[in-house]
Write a protein that holds these residues in place. Sequence first.
Motif, short mmCIF file in Angstrom:
data_model
loop_
_atom_site.label_atom_id
_atom_site.label_comp_id
_atom_site.label_asym_id
_atom_site.label_seq_id
_atom_site.Cartn_x
_atom_site.Cartn_y
_atom_site.Cartn_z
N HIS A 11 -21.03 40.63 -23.05
CA HIS A 11 -20.70 40.05 -21.75
C HIS A 11 -21.53 38.80 -21.52
O HIS A 11 -22.59 38.62 -22.11
CB HIS A 11 -20.95 41.06 -20.63
CG HIS A 11 -19.70 41.46 -19.91
ND1 HIS A 11 -19.41 41.06 -18.63
CD2 HIS A 11 -18.65 42.21 -20.31
CE1 HIS A 11 -18.24 41.55 -18.26
NE2 HIS A 11 -17.76 42.26 -19.27
N LEU A 14 -25.04 40.78 -17.32
CA LEU A 14 -24.87 42.16 -16.86
C LEU A 14 -25.71 42.33 -15.59
O LEU A 14 -26.92 42.60 -15.67
CB LEU A 14 -25.28 43.16 -17.93
CG LEU A 14 -24.32 43.26 -19.13
CD1 LEU A 14 -24.94 44.06 -20.26
CD2 LEU A 14 -22.99 43.90 -18.69
N ARG A 18 -24.31 47.01 -12.87
CA ARG A 18 -23.77 47.62 -14.08
C ARG A 18 -24.71 48.68 -14.68
O ARG A 18 -24.37 49.31 -15.67
CB ARG A 18 -23.48 46.55 -15.13
CG ARG A 18 -22.30 45.66 -14.81
CD ARG A 18 -21.01 46.44 -14.77
NE ARG A 18 -19.85 45.58 -14.52
CZ ARG A 18 -18.83 45.91 -13.77
NH1 ARG A 18 -18.82 47.09 -13.14
NH2 ARG A 18 -17.82 45.09 -13.61
N PHE A 21 -23.24 52.32 -14.91
CA PHE A 21 -22.15 52.33 -15.89
C PHE A 21 -22.69 52.32 -17.31
O PHE A 21 -22.26 53.12 -18.16
CB PHE A 21 -21.24 51.12 -15.66
CG PHE A 21 -20.36 50.78 -16.82
CD1 PHE A 21 -19.28 51.58 -17.15
CD2 PHE A 21 -20.63 49.66 -17.60
CE1 PHE A 21 -18.47 51.27 -18.24
CE2 PHE A 21 -19.83 49.34 -18.68
CZ PHE A 21 -18.75 50.15 -19.01
N TYR A 142 -9.31 46.18 -14.55
CA TYR A 142 -10.09 46.92 -13.57
C TYR A 142 -9.28 47.84 -12.66
O TYR A 142 -9.86 48.74 -12.04
CB TYR A 142 -10.88 45.95 -12.70
CG TYR A 142 -12.04 45.28 -13.40
CD1 TYR A 142 -12.96 46.03 -14.13
CD2 TYR A 142 -12.23 43.91 -13.31
CE1 TYR A 142 -14.04 45.42 -14.75
CE2 TYR A 142 -13.30 43.29 -13.93
CZ TYR A 142 -14.21 44.05 -14.66
OH TYR A 142 -15.27 43.45 -15.27
N ASN A 165 -13.19 49.57 -11.76
CA ASN A 165 -14.40 48.81 -11.50
C ASN A 165 -15.24 49.50 -10.42
O ASN A 165 -14.81 49.64 -9.27
CB ASN A 165 -14.03 47.40 -11.06
CG ASN A 165 -15.11 46.39 -11.37
OD1 ASN A 165 -16.09 46.72 -12.03
ND2 ASN A 165 -14.93 45.16 -10.93
N THR A 167 -19.53 50.41 -8.97
CA THR A 167 -20.91 49.92 -8.97
C THR A 167 -21.94 51.03 -9.12
O THR A 167 -23.10 50.75 -9.40
CB THR A 167 -21.21 49.18 -7.66
OG1 THR A 167 -21.06 50.08 -6.56
CG2 THR A 167 -20.28 47.99 -7.49
N ALA A 343 -19.10 55.21 -11.44
CA ALA A 343 -19.62 54.80 -12.75
C ALA A 343 -19.24 55.81 -13.82
O ALA A 343 -18.98 55.44 -14.97
CB ALA A 343 -21.13 54.64 -12.67
#
Length: 368
Positions: A11, A14, A18, A21, A142, A165, A167, A343
Motif C-alpha cells: 500500500h 497504512l 488499519r 485489520f 470496499y 471497509n 476501522t 476489522a
Amino acid sequence: MSRTNRVVLLHTILPAYRQDFLEEVAYRLGNRFSAVAGLRSAPPVVTTEVSFPILSVRNRYFLGGRVYVQTGAAMLQALDAAVLIVDMNPRCLTTWLLVLLRRILGRRTLGWGHAFPRSGPDSGSDRVRSVLRSLCGEVCVYTFGQRRQLLEHQPKIGSVYVVPNATQRRVNPVSRGRRINLLYCGRLSVLKRPDLLVEAYACARASIPSGARLVIIGSGPMEERLRALVRDLGVEASVDFEGAVSDSQRLKGFYQDALVSVSPGYVGLALTQSLAFGVPMIIADDEPHAPEVELANSANSRFFNARSKEALSEEIVDVFRSRDDWIESSVTISNECQQYYTAEAMAKSFVAAATRRDEGHDSMEVFR
C-alpha cells in the motif's frame, strides 16, 4: 519462507486505523503475511502510523505529487510473493511495473481499493484505472454496492471480492449514558466542511439542551480557522477540540457521550465507525461521498441539504427532539453495521480472497 505460501499487501501508506485489520489478517495467516508501505503520502500528507511491523519502502513523488514510485528492498518481496495485493492507485508507476512483471511470471495479483475514482465510473481517469483493474484480473472493493456497479460497468474483469471497509474490531454499542453531545470525527479539511457544522451548531444552541457540546476529533489544515470561527461565534466555551484520536477506548468514550455524529461534507469511514458504536449520523445529501455511504438509511441516519447551515441546524434540533428514540435504536444500529463492517469481517474477507485457490471460495462472493 517459500514463495508459494507468501501473501504480501503493498500500500501507499497504512494509517493508524488499519492496525486492527492488519493484526486480524496476521492472526489468520501467521508468518505467511507481510505488509509493505511507504511512510508518507503526497500533500495533503497522511502518514503510516500503525504499530504493526511493516516492511518500509520510500514513496518518491513527482509532478507535484500527481505520480509516484515506491522504492526499497521490500519491493523484491512484493515481486516474488505467491499472492500480491496492491493499492489500486493508477498514479503509482511501481504498481504498473509489478502488475505487468507478475503477469508475465504467472503470479497472482489482486488490486484493492475503491472501484472507481471519486469522479465516477464514466470519468476520464477511470479509463486508466480500468486498464489497471483488467491487468490485475482480480479486484477487492470496499462495499457490496461497488461490486455490483463494477461488474455491470466492466463485466469481463474477472473475480471481484468485497472486503468491507472498517476501522476497528467489533465493539459493544454505547449505553444510554449522557448521550447529549454532537460529534465530528474526521480530517479538518475543506472537503469535509467542518466550518459548516460549527456555524450550524451556533445556530442551534438556543434550541438544544444547554449541556450539549460540540466535540471535534481530528486534525488538518483548517484547525486554526475553525478555532477562530468558534471564538467569533461566541461558542468557545461549549466546543472541544480533541485532536486526532485513534485509540478505540478513547474513541468509545467520545461516542458514549454523543447523541449523534455529523458529516457536514463528504463521508466515508467515519460513518461505519459511528454506526458500529450505535450512534446515528447526520449527513450532507449532495457531496462526493465514499462508497460506505450505502450503509446510511432512515433507521440510522438523517440527511440535510448540503452546504446549508440552516438545514443542518434544523436537523440537529430535530434529532434532539427524538433523542429517546435514537438512543433506543443504538443496539440495532450497531448490530446491523457490524454484521459486515468490523476489522474481523474485513480480515476474513481479505484472507478468503487471497487464499481462494487454496480454500476454494466462490469467486463471485467471498463474504456476505
